[in-house]
Design a protein around this motif. Structure first.
Motif, PDB file in Angstrom:
ATOM      1  N   LYS A  28       1.109  -1.330   0.154  1.00 18.53           N
ATOM      2  CA  LYS A  28       0.138   0.020  -0.450  1.00 18.53           C
ATOM      3  C   LYS A  28       0.829   0.853  -0.186  1.00 18.53           C
ATOM      4  CE  LYS A  28      -1.908   1.145   3.715  1.00 18.53           C
ATOM      5  NZ  LYS A  28      -3.324   0.658   4.782  1.00 18.53           N
ATOM      6  N   TYR A  29       1.573   0.931   1.132  1.00 16.64           N
ATOM      7  CA  TYR A  29       2.896   2.413   1.298  1.00 16.64           C
ATOM      8  C   TYR A  29       3.618   2.333  -0.618  1.00 16.64           C
ATOM      9  CZ  TYR A  29       1.098   3.086   5.266  1.00 16.64           C
ATOM     10  OH  TYR A  29       0.224   3.383   6.898  1.00 16.64           O
ATOM     11  N   ALA A  30       4.196   1.108  -0.697  1.00 20.61           N
ATOM     12  CA  ALA A  30       4.494   1.363  -1.578  1.00 20.61           C
ATOM     13  C   ALA A  30       3.985   2.066  -2.643  1.00 20.61           C
ATOM     14  CB  ALA A  30       5.337   0.179  -2.440  1.00 20.61           C
ATOM     15  N   ARG A  31       2.767   1.571  -3.311  1.00 24.00           N
ATOM     16  CA  ARG A  31       1.998   2.329  -4.532  1.00 24.00           C
ATOM     17  C   ARG A  31       2.237   3.482  -4.041  1.00 24.00           C
ATOM     18  NH1 ARG A  31      -3.522  -0.218  -5.507  1.00 24.00           N
ATOM     19  NH2 ARG A  31      -3.348   1.206  -6.805  1.00 24.00           N
ATOM     20  N   LEU A  32       1.172   4.086  -2.682  1.00 22.26           N
ATOM     21  CA  LEU A  32       1.378   5.277  -2.750  1.00 22.26           C
ATOM     22  C   LEU A  32       2.383   6.138  -3.507  1.00 22.26           C
ATOM     23  CD1 LEU A  32      -0.436   7.476  -2.308  1.00 22.26           C
ATOM     24  CD2 LEU A  32       0.398   7.209   1.038  1.00 22.26           C
ATOM     25  N   VAL A 100       8.691  -3.151 -17.108  1.00 23.30           N
ATOM     26  CA  VAL A 100       8.743  -2.258 -18.243  1.00 23.30           C
ATOM     27  C   VAL A 100       9.621  -1.124 -18.300  1.00 23.30           C
ATOM     28  CG1 VAL A 100       9.005  -2.286 -20.971  1.00 23.30           C
ATOM     29  CG2 VAL A 100       7.627  -4.331 -20.149  1.00 23.30           C
ATOM     30  N   SER A 101       8.266  -0.443 -17.615  1.00 24.84           N
ATOM     31  CA  SER A 101       8.524   0.737 -16.916  1.00 24.84           C
ATOM     32  C   SER A 101      10.060   1.342 -16.058  1.00 24.84           C
ATOM     33  CB  SER A 101       7.356   1.633 -15.944  1.00 24.84           C
ATOM     34  OG  SER A 101       7.362   1.174 -15.248  1.00 24.84           O
ATOM     35  N   GLY A 102      10.464  -0.299 -15.059  1.00 22.25           N
ATOM     36  CA  GLY A 102      11.229   0.386 -14.434  1.00 22.25           C
ATOM     37  C   GLY A 102      12.672  -0.027 -14.866  1.00 22.25           C
ATOM     38  N   VAL A 103      12.464  -0.609 -16.177  1.00 17.26           N
ATOM     39  CA  VAL A 103      13.770  -0.703 -17.105  1.00 17.26           C
ATOM     40  C   VAL A 103      14.087   0.554 -18.044  1.00 17.26           C
ATOM     41  CG1 VAL A 103      14.444  -2.459 -19.018  1.00 17.26           C
ATOM     42  CG2 VAL A 103      13.562  -3.252 -17.437  1.00 17.26           C
ATOM     43  N   VAL A 104      12.614   0.820 -18.620  1.00 15.29           N
ATOM     44  CA  VAL A 104      13.232   2.332 -19.013  1.00 15.29           C
ATOM     45  C   VAL A 104      13.359   3.582 -18.555  1.00 15.29           C
ATOM     46  CG1 VAL A 104      11.743   3.877 -20.496  1.00 15.29           C
ATOM     47  CG2 VAL A 104      11.759   1.520 -21.333  1.00 15.29           C
ATOM     48  N   LEU A 105      13.566   3.729 -17.319  1.00 14.03           N
ATOM     49  CA  LEU A 105      13.298   4.298 -16.663  1.00 14.03           C
ATOM     50  C   LEU A 105      14.392   4.129 -15.549  1.00 14.03           C
ATOM     51  CD1 LEU A 105       9.912   4.707 -14.313  1.00 14.03           C
ATOM     52  CD2 LEU A 105      11.103   6.526 -15.688  1.00 14.03           C
ATOM     53  N   THR A 106      15.202   2.936 -15.666  1.00 10.24           N
ATOM     54  CA  THR A 106      16.638   3.045 -15.319  1.00 10.24           C
ATOM     55  C   THR A 106      17.564   3.049 -16.288  1.00 10.24           C
ATOM     56  OG1 THR A 106      15.609   1.030 -14.112  1.00 10.24           O
ATOM     57  CG2 THR A 106      18.253   1.065 -14.728  1.00 10.24           C
ATOM     58  N   ALA A 225      11.167  -1.558  -5.833  1.00 10.93           N
ATOM     59  CA  ALA A 225      10.515  -2.012  -4.716  1.00 10.93           C
ATOM     60  C   ALA A 225       9.070  -2.496  -5.045  1.00 10.93           C
ATOM     61  CB  ALA A 225      10.738  -1.253  -4.052  1.00 10.93           C
ATOM     62  N   LEU A 226       8.238  -1.744  -5.147  1.00 12.19           N
ATOM     63  CA  LEU A 226       6.934  -2.119  -6.149  1.00 12.19           C
ATOM     64  C   LEU A 226       7.164  -3.607  -6.374  1.00 12.19           C
ATOM     65  CD1 LEU A 226       4.166  -1.957  -5.194  1.00 12.19           C
ATOM     66  CD2 LEU A 226       3.964  -0.268  -7.564  1.00 12.19           C
ATOM     67  N   CYS A 227       7.968  -3.578  -7.723  1.00 10.99           N
ATOM     68  CA  CYS A 227       7.537  -4.790  -8.460  1.00 10.99           C
ATOM     69  C   CYS A 227       8.114  -5.848  -7.575  1.00 10.99           C
ATOM     70  CB  CYS A 227       8.876  -5.251  -9.088  1.00 10.99           C
ATOM     71  SG  CYS A 227       8.090  -3.995 -10.818  1.00 10.99           S
ATOM     72  N   CYS A 228       9.096  -5.953  -6.893  1.00  9.14           N
ATOM     73  CA  CYS A 228       9.675  -6.857  -5.287  1.00  9.14           C
ATOM     74  C   CYS A 228       8.420  -7.195  -4.536  1.00  9.14           C
ATOM     75  CB  CYS A 228      10.818  -6.145  -5.161  1.00  9.14           C
ATOM     76  SG  CYS A 228      11.786  -6.265  -5.935  1.00  9.14           S
ATOM     77  N   PHE A 229       7.687  -6.629  -3.500  1.00  7.93           N
ATOM     78  CA  PHE A 229       6.494  -6.776  -3.164  1.00  7.93           C
ATOM     79  C   PHE A 229       5.416  -7.902  -3.925  1.00  7.93           C
ATOM     80  CE2 PHE A 229       7.654  -2.319  -0.586  1.00  7.93           C
ATOM     81  CZ  PHE A 229       8.816  -3.114   0.069  1.00  7.93           C
ATOM     82  N   LEU A 230       4.719  -7.141  -5.548  1.00  7.44           N
ATOM     83  CA  LEU A 230       3.884  -7.560  -5.917  1.00  7.44           C
ATOM     84  C   LEU A 230       4.513  -8.779  -5.731  1.00  7.44           C
ATOM     85  CD1 LEU A 230       2.670  -4.525  -7.852  1.00  7.44           C
ATOM     86  CD2 LEU A 230       1.981  -5.449  -6.416  1.00  7.44           C
TER      87      LEU A 230
END
Length: 343
Positions: A28-32, A100-106, A225-230
């Motif tokens: 919840k907090y990671a999503r927020l 995918v968005s995480g890879v592009v952002l990186t 972080a959100l990817c890992c939590f999910l």
């Protein structure tokens, strides 16, 4: 259709509970945080685009500065699109789109770090002799012979001629052709004015790149972080839903005990049960309150995230189908023990 909370028995105490709840605080907090960061990045991108458009249209810019503004507009537009994808993926909890968005952002963070370093290096070292020698060579070998009109416009804007040597009294290799007016009018060389103009461009752009890199880094960190939590939540939920009761009901049909659809139903939490009816109605395209085996397969995947085979779904529908039409009603499924015994 009856409410699932009214017709379903509570889960057996033998089912394996998840270490994370259906809506854990970490997710919840990671999503927020991800939603907030994505919105901030989108707002910064829009502000950068508007600022660059204003500077491009209403300022007297050199061709080099115009190129910088256009490149900044394109980069800001790309960042806006990626941030919007991240926002959408976070809102709908789409882990693959988020990855995918995480890879592009990186990749964007790496590119921005390189650009920030280059811009700051040039901005703070432009007065060194080595840098001046490079600029002089570039002026003589590239700008004057290939872009004389741009050099002439630059001389007119800065009110100078030549680079290190003036063209006022004598034409030489630093003087553009067909530019007699500025060559003869301005006695001062352009080196000092050019350095001042470039410092006004390179240093602020470098600092802006650093600020944007920091914001993008926060977006990257939050995304992964959100990817890992999910992913952890999905794995633990999968183990919980696939868990079999330690002690089987002796009066229950063995086929019901073997079919994973009923184990999934038995191991659902209260919140997951409440979502079953909504998902059932969305999957029921015919609107008659019943699902075929392929529809039942889609329903289970959307409702629980588990991928049952079509054969398992056909078996489950066959065990509960009272009418013999190859379809199952919602009440028959959630009250599967009574439905299987009646059949």
């Amino acid at each position: 259709i009856a409410s699932p909370t009214m017709i379903m028995a509570p889960p057996t105490p033998n089912s394996t509970p998840s270490a994370l709840s259906t809506n854990p605080s970490a997710i919840k907090y990671a999503r927020l945080a991800m939603l907030v960061v994505a919105i901030v990045v989108m707002l910064l991108s829009v502000g950068l685009i508007l600022a660059c458009i204003w500077a491009y249209m209403y300022n007297d810019n050199s061709s080099f500065q115009e190129g910088i503004f256009l490149a900044a507009i394109v980069l800001a537009a790309i960042i806006y699109v990626i941030s919007y994808i991240s926002f959408t993926a976070t809102y709908f909890r789409n882990m693959w789109m988020l990855a995918v968005s995480g890879v592009v952002l990186t990749l964007l963070v790496i590119i921005m770090m390189v650009f920030a370093g280059l811009w700051l290096y040039v901005g703070y070292n432009i007065k060194t002799q080595e840098m001046q020698d490079r600029i002089t060579d570039y002026w003589v070998d590239e700008l004057v012979p290939k872009h004389p009109k741009s050099v002439c416009s630059l001389q007119s804007k800065l009110e100078c001629s030549g680079y290190t040597a003036s063209c006022h009294n004598k034409l030489h290799s630093q003087c553009p052709v067909n530019c007699e007016y500025t060559n003869s009018r301005h006695p001062n060389p352009c080196v000092n004015m050019f350095i001042h103009e470039q410092e006004k461009v390179f240093r602020p752009v470098g600092i802006a790149c650093i600020v944007l890199t920091v914001v993008l880094y926060l977006a990257v960190f939050t995304t992964w972080a959100l990817c890992c939590f999910l992913r952890r939540h999905k794995q633990r939920t999968h183990r919980r839903l696939r868990a079999r009761p330690l002690a089987a009901d002796p009066d229950e049909d063995p086929a019901v005990q073997r079919n994973p659809a009923f184990a999934l139903l038995q191991n659902l939490t209260e919140e997951e049960r409440r979502g079953l009816l909504r998902e059932f109605e969305r999957t029921d395209k015919g609107g008659d309150g019943k699902l075929t085996a392929p529809e039942f397969q889609r329903f289970m995947r959307r409702a629980t995230g588990e991928k049952l085979t079509l054969g398992e779904c056909r078996e489950a529908v066959g065990l509960l189908d009272r009418q013999g039409d190859g379809r199952v009603a919602f009440a028959e499924f959630v009250n599967y023990r009574a439905a299987a015994q009646a059949r």
